[in-house]
Motif scaffolding. Structure first.
Motif, PDB file in Angstrom:
ATOM      1  N   TYR A   1       4.059   7.069   4.912  1.00 60.02           N
ATOM      2  CA  TYR A   1       3.384   5.980   4.205  1.00 60.02           C
ATOM      3  C   TYR A   1       1.863   6.106   4.264  1.00 60.02           C
ATOM      4  O   TYR A   1       1.168   5.804   3.290  1.00 60.02           O
ATOM      5  CB  TYR A   1       3.813   4.619   4.768  1.00 60.02           C
ATOM      6  CG  TYR A   1       5.173   4.158   4.279  1.00 60.02           C
ATOM      7  CD1 TYR A   1       6.005   5.002   3.551  1.00 60.02           C
ATOM      8  CD2 TYR A   1       5.637   2.876   4.545  1.00 60.02           C
ATOM      9  CE1 TYR A   1       7.247   4.590   3.103  1.00 60.02           C
ATOM     10  CE2 TYR A   1       6.880   2.443   4.093  1.00 60.02           C
ATOM     11  CZ  TYR A   1       7.679   3.300   3.380  1.00 60.02           C
ATOM     12  OH  TYR A   1       8.902   2.892   2.929  1.00 60.02           O
ATOM     13  N   THR A   2       1.333   6.541   5.408  1.00 62.99           N
ATOM     14  CA  THR A   2      -0.114   6.691   5.525  1.00 62.99           C
ATOM     15  C   THR A   2      -0.630   7.714   4.524  1.00 62.99           C
ATOM     16  O   THR A   2      -1.650   7.499   3.852  1.00 62.99           O
ATOM     17  CB  THR A   2      -0.507   7.100   6.956  1.00 62.99           C
ATOM     18  OG1 THR A   2      -0.040   6.113   7.871  1.00 62.99           O
ATOM     19  CG2 THR A   2      -2.017   7.244   7.084  1.00 62.99           C
TER      20      THR A   2
ATOM     21  N   SER B   1      -0.337   6.378   0.891  1.00 65.99           N
ATOM     22  CA  SER B   1      -1.328   5.354   0.549  1.00 65.99           C
ATOM     23  C   SER B   1      -2.669   5.965   0.170  1.00 65.99           C
ATOM     24  O   SER B   1      -3.517   5.300  -0.420  1.00 65.99           O
ATOM     25  CB  SER B   1      -1.514   4.381   1.712  1.00 65.99           C
ATOM     26  OG  SER B   1      -2.077   5.038   2.828  1.00 65.99           O
ATOM     27  N   CYS B   2      -2.870   7.252   0.502  1.00 66.96           N
ATOM     28  CA  CYS B   2      -4.133   7.916   0.184  1.00 66.96           C
ATOM     29  C   CYS B   2      -4.123   8.568  -1.200  1.00 66.96           C
ATOM     30  O   CYS B   2      -5.156   9.087  -1.641  1.00 66.96           O
ATOM     31  CB  CYS B   2      -4.446   8.978   1.238  1.00 66.96           C
ATOM     32  SG  CYS B   2      -4.717   8.324   2.894  1.00 66.96           S
TER      33      CYS B   2
ATOM     34  N   THR C   1      -5.183   4.177  -5.540  1.00 73.05           N
ATOM     35  CA  THR C   1      -5.222   2.753  -5.203  1.00 73.05           C
ATOM     36  C   THR C   1      -3.892   2.063  -5.472  1.00 73.05           C
ATOM     37  O   THR C   1      -3.539   1.105  -4.784  1.00 73.05           O
ATOM     38  CB  THR C   1      -6.328   2.052  -5.996  1.00 73.05           C
ATOM     39  OG1 THR C   1      -6.133   2.284  -7.394  1.00 73.05           O
ATOM     40  CG2 THR C   1      -7.694   2.563  -5.579  1.00 73.05           C
TER      41      THR C   1
ATOM     42  N   PHE D   1      -0.798   3.392  -5.158  1.00 68.96           N
ATOM     43  CA  PHE D   1       0.094   3.694  -4.034  1.00 68.96           C
ATOM     44  C   PHE D   1      -0.336   2.910  -2.801  1.00 68.96           C
ATOM     45  O   PHE D   1       0.500   2.396  -2.054  1.00 68.96           O
ATOM     46  CB  PHE D   1       0.074   5.197  -3.733  1.00 68.96           C
ATOM     47  CG  PHE D   1       1.058   5.989  -4.540  1.00 68.96           C
ATOM     48  CD1 PHE D   1       0.962   6.032  -5.918  1.00 68.96           C
ATOM     49  CD2 PHE D   1       2.083   6.690  -3.934  1.00 68.96           C
ATOM     50  CE1 PHE D   1       1.867   6.760  -6.673  1.00 68.96           C
ATOM     51  CE2 PHE D   1       2.986   7.424  -4.674  1.00 68.96           C
ATOM     52  CZ  PHE D   1       2.879   7.466  -6.054  1.00 68.96           C
ATOM     53  N   ASN D   2      -1.632   2.833  -2.586  1.00 66.09           N
ATOM     54  CA  ASN D   2      -2.145   2.093  -1.436  1.00 66.09           C
ATOM     55  C   ASN D   2      -1.740   0.627  -1.510  1.00 66.09           C
ATOM     56  O   ASN D   2      -1.341   0.016  -0.504  1.00 66.09           O
ATOM     57  CB  ASN D   2      -3.662   2.215  -1.382  1.00 66.09           C
ATOM     58  CG  ASN D   2      -4.243   1.598  -0.122  1.00 66.09           C
ATOM     59  OD1 ASN D   2      -3.746   1.806   0.969  1.00 66.09           O
ATOM     60  ND2 ASN D   2      -5.292   0.823  -0.274  1.00 66.09           N
TER      61      ASN D   2
ATOM     62  N   ILE E   1       2.020   0.244  -0.639  1.00 68.23           N
ATOM     63  CA  ILE E   1       2.293   0.362   0.801  1.00 68.23           C
ATOM     64  C   ILE E   1       1.845  -0.903   1.533  1.00 68.23           C
ATOM     65  O   ILE E   1       2.579  -1.456   2.363  1.00 68.23           O
ATOM     66  CB  ILE E   1       1.572   1.588   1.385  1.00 68.23           C
ATOM     67  CG1 ILE E   1       2.025   2.881   0.695  1.00 68.23           C
ATOM     68  CG2 ILE E   1       1.816   1.674   2.893  1.00 68.23           C
ATOM     69  CD1 ILE E   1       3.483   3.205   0.824  1.00 68.23           C
ATOM     70  N   LYS E   2       0.652  -1.391   1.228  1.00 66.97           N
ATOM     71  CA  LYS E   2       0.105  -2.542   1.941  1.00 66.97           C
ATOM     72  C   LYS E   2       0.774  -3.862   1.554  1.00 66.97           C
ATOM     73  O   LYS E   2       0.691  -4.840   2.298  1.00 66.97           O
ATOM     74  CB  LYS E   2      -1.403  -2.638   1.691  1.00 66.97           C
ATOM     75  CG  LYS E   2      -2.193  -1.567   2.421  1.00 66.97           C
ATOM     76  CD  LYS E   2      -3.685  -1.806   2.308  1.00 66.97           C
ATOM     77  CE  LYS E   2      -4.460  -0.808   3.165  1.00 66.97           C
ATOM     78  NZ  LYS E   2      -5.925  -1.036   3.084  1.00 66.97           N
TER      79      LYS E   2
END
Length: 364
Positions: free
Chosen positions: A41-42, A45-46, A49, A51-52, A55-56
Motif C-alpha cells: 500500500y505504501t 500510494s506513491c 494522487t 492512488f494515494n 489508500i488513505k
C-alpha cells in the motif's frame, strides 16, 4: 455499473477520462487494488494522487472484508524503541510511528488488543490509566476514549469491529467484576452486565460467537479455576466450574490461550506443553511441546496467539548470533505426529532481547 454514474456507495469516483487504471472502470480497478498485499500500500500510494487518496480513504479495507480477503500481521514490542510489525506472508518487518505518550506510559507495563483496523495499547500515565490507539488507515497514534471504569490486568478479546474487556484492577488495586464493550466503528465504550466473580490477571477469548474469561485471581491468595461465558445476544453471564484447572499464582502470567477454528488451546507454562480444550467433556488434552520455553519467567515474556488458521508462539532465544525473538507457527489441521507438533519458523527479529512485552495479531 459505470464509475461515473449510478448509485453512490461511498467509494471514490472518477470520470471516464480520469480512471484509476487505464481501460478499467474504477469498480474493477478497486477490486484489483483490494487483491494487492497490504505491504504494497505504501508503494501504491506513491503512484499518483488518486492512488494515494484510495489508500488513505480506508475504503479498500471494507472492500477486502466484503471479498473475504484477510491478511494477518503481528504487532509486537520487544524493547522501548517501539512497536514492530511483521507480515508473515512477505516475511517483512516494519516499524510503526513512535507513540506520542509521556515517559510514564512509555516505561510502565502495558496491555494490547487489536480490533478491526486499530491497535489499542492500555497503560498508565502519571495520574491515571490511558489508552493509545494506532489506526492502520491513518498510520498514526491518537489518544483513545477511556473506559467507563479504567483498569489493568483484565481479560480481553476481539470479534470483528468489537472487543470486550472484563475484570482487572482499578488504580487503587480493587479487583473488578465489571465488563465493557468497545466498538471501533464509533470509538466508544459501553458497560456490560458484571461477571459473577471479580478477577484480575485473567484472559479472554471469543469462541462460537461468545466471549469467555478464564483464570486469574480473586485476590493475591485465591486463584480461580472457574470460567465465565458472556452471550452477546442474551447479555447474560454463565459461570463454568473448573474450566481452567491450571490455577495461576499471583506472580504467574495470565493464562496463555488462543482460539483457532473455534477450538481453544492453552499453554501450560510449567511443563511447556500445548493443550486443547474438549468442549464436550470439558477436559484438557495434551497435544505436544512448545518450540520455546515458557517456564523460565512464569509464562511472562511469551505470546501465544491465533494467526488465521494457525497458532502462533512468539518468544525469545539465545544463540551464537546473540539474542532474538522467534515467531513459530503450527496449524492444528496438520495434526499431531507421535506427540510432536510441527512448528515452523515464520520469522526472526534479532538484537531485541528475549522478552516479548506486548503482542497482538490484526487481520484486515
Amino acid at each position: 455499473m459505470s464509475s461515473w454514474g449510478g448509485v453512490n456507495d461511498g467509494r471514490p469516483r472518477f470520470g471516464p477520462s480520469d480512471l484509476l487504471l487505464p481501460g478499467l472502470v474504477d469498480d474493477v480497478a478497486l477490486n484489483c487494488l483490494a487483491l494487492a498485499s497490504r505491504s504494497d500500500y505504501t508503494s501504491l500510494s506513491c503512484i499518483n494522487t488518486k492512488f494515494n487518496g484510495i489508500i488513505k480513504s480506508g475504503c479498500l479495507y471494507g472492500l477486502r472484508k466484503q471479498m473475504g480477503i484477510v491478511e494477518h500481521w503481528v504487532y509486537l514490542v520487544c524493547d522501548l524503541r517501539g512497536w514492530e510489525v511483521f507480515d508473515p506472508v512477505r516475511k517483512k518487518w516494519m516499524t510503526l510511528p513512535r507513540m506520542p505518550c509521556d515517559e510514564c506510559f512509555n516505561h510502565a507495563d502495558k496491555e494490547s488488543l487489536a480490533v478491526g483496523s486499530e491497535l489499542l495499547v492500555f497503560g498508565r500515565e502519571f495520574l491515571d490509566f490511558a489508552i493509545w490507539k494506532y489506526s492502520l488507515i491513518c498510520h498514526s497514534w491518537v489518544k483513545c476514549q477511556g473506559m467507563n471504569r479504567p483498569r489493568c490486568l483484565f481479560g480481553s478479546s476481539s470479534l470483528g469491529s468489537i472487543s470486550v474487556v472484563a475484570g482487572g484492577s482499578d488504580k487503587h488495586g480493587n479487583v473488578l467484576q465489571s465488563a465493557e464493550l468497545y466498538d471501533c466503528s464509533s470509538g466508544t465504550w459501553e458497560m456490560l452486565p458484571s461477571m459473577h466473580t471479580p478477577r484480575r490477571l485473567c484472559s479472554g477469548f471469543f469462541m462460537d460467537g461468545k466471549f469467555y474469561v478464564i483464570g486469574g485471581m480473586l485476590n493475591p491468595a485465591v486463584p480461580l479455576t472457574c470460567g465465565e461465558e458472556y452471550d452477546l445476544q442474551t447479555k447474560k453471564w454463565r459461570k463454568i466450574e473448573d474450566m481452567y484447572p491450571f490455577a495461576n499464582g499471583a506472580t504467574q502470567a495470565p493464562p496463555l490461550v488462543a482460539v483457532v477454528d473455534n477450538q481453544l488451546y492453552a499453554i501450560e507454562h510449567l511443563t511447556n506443553m500445548v493443550k486443547k480444550y474438549d468442549k464436550l467433556k470439558k477436559t484438557w488434552d495434551v497435544l505436544g511441546r512448545l518450540p520455546v520455553r515458557a517456564d523460565l519467567a512464569n509464562g511472562w515474556g511469551l505470546a501465544f496467539k491465533a494467526c488465521g488458521e494457525e497458532l502462533l508462539v512468539v518468544g525469545g532465544q539465545r544463540g551464537p548470533e546473540g539474542e532474538g525473538i522467534v515467531l513459530n507457527s503450527w496449524c492444528p489441521k496438520s495434526g499431531v505426529n507421535n506427540g510432536t507438533l510441527d512448528w515452523k519458523v515464520l520469522g526472526v527479529k534479532e538484537h531485541v532481547g528475549v522478552f516479548v512485552y506486548n503482542c497482538a495479531v490484526m487481520g484486515c
